[in-house]
Design an enzyme around this catalytic site. Structure first.
Site, mmCIF file in Angstrom:
data_model
loop_
_atom_site.group_PDB
_atom_site.id
_atom_site.type_symbol
_atom_site.label_atom_id
_atom_site.label_comp_id
_atom_site.label_asym_id
_atom_site.label_seq_id
_atom_site.Cartn_x
_atom_site.Cartn_y
_atom_site.Cartn_z
ATOM 1 C CE LYS A 111 -6.785 -1.167 2.341
ATOM 2 N NZ LYS A 111 -5.462 -1.698 2.745
ATOM 3 C CE LYS B 72 -5.101 2.170 2.357
ATOM 4 N NZ LYS B 72 -3.997 1.443 3.028
ATOM 5 C CG ASP C 198 -1.986 -1.073 1.180
ATOM 6 O OD1 ASP C 198 -1.717 -2.165 0.641
ATOM 7 O OD2 ASP C 198 -3.092 -0.834 1.706
#
EC number: 4.1.2.4
Length: 219
Positions: free
Chosen positions: A180, A151, A89
């Protein structure tokens, strides 16, 4: 729906202890969450604890500000790969985006994707700092640079995921790239709202509470 398999069970706070990381992993095994998400120093511990299970180990890159050098982000990925990380991430360089240095933003993401060697990369655009137009541009750049997911948030900025931002990102990236939602997802109702808006992965530290609420509801 198997909501548990959408959840990255997350512990990223600065004072997270070994005991707390082990508890995170135990909970992930108990509820069969998709992954745990930990800072990179804890990747070996999490990998060892979860060995033989289906629970993946995700870690953060350039976190939480995104303002480290691209080469440093790539090295973080390479090191975490050696230690067993399955997913990454990463945070974009928000300042570059806001300065309209789009080529640099693209290269930053692309170098991380390259270093990950086919492993899943989720690109955090940190929506709380962006206008809607900037969110669209960031999502487009992330997709073009090879991101597997866009995300919303680190959880360390001024705000977290919103239904509107998830819908906007999904409208930009289409059906073939993941979205996400993370930051501020603390109950089952919020999780469901994010999924309904188009999220197919959820980052949460309140995952156990969410699962217990879903169990009571019969989901």
């Amino acid at each position: 729906m198997e909501y548990n398999r959408l959840i990255d069970h997350t512990l990223l706070k600065a004072d997270a202890t070994v005991e707390q990381i082990e508890k995170l992993c135990k909970e992930a095994l108990q509820y069969n969450f998709f992954s745990v998400c930990v800072n990179s120093a804890f990747v070996p511990l999490a990998k060892s604890f979860l060995e033989g299970s289906d629970v993946k180990v995700a870690t953060t890159i350039g976190f939480p500000l995104g303002a480290s050098a691209t080469a440093v982000k790539a090295f973080e990925v390479e090191q975490a790969l050696k230690e067993g990380a399955d997913e990454f991430d990463m945070v974009i360089n928000v300042g570059w985006l806001k300065s309209k240095l789009y080529r640099l933003v693209h290269e930053d993401i692309a170098e991380v994707v390259k270093a990950a060697g086919g492993k899943v990369v989720k690109v955090i655009i940190e929506t709380c700092y962006l206008t809607d137009d900037e969110k669209k541009i960031a999502s487009s750049i992330a997709a073009a640079a090879g991101a597997h997911y866009v995300k919303t948030s680190t959880g360390f900025g001024t705000g977290g995921a919103t239904v509107e931002d998830v819908q906007l990102i999904r409208s930009v990236v289409g059906p073939n790239i993941g979205v996400k939602a993370s930051g501020g997802i603390r109950d089952a109702a919020t999780l469901k709202a994010m999924v309904d808006a188009g999220a197919n992965r959820i980052g949460a530290s309140a995952s156990v509470k969410i699962m217990e609420e879903l169990r009571i509801e019969g989901n």
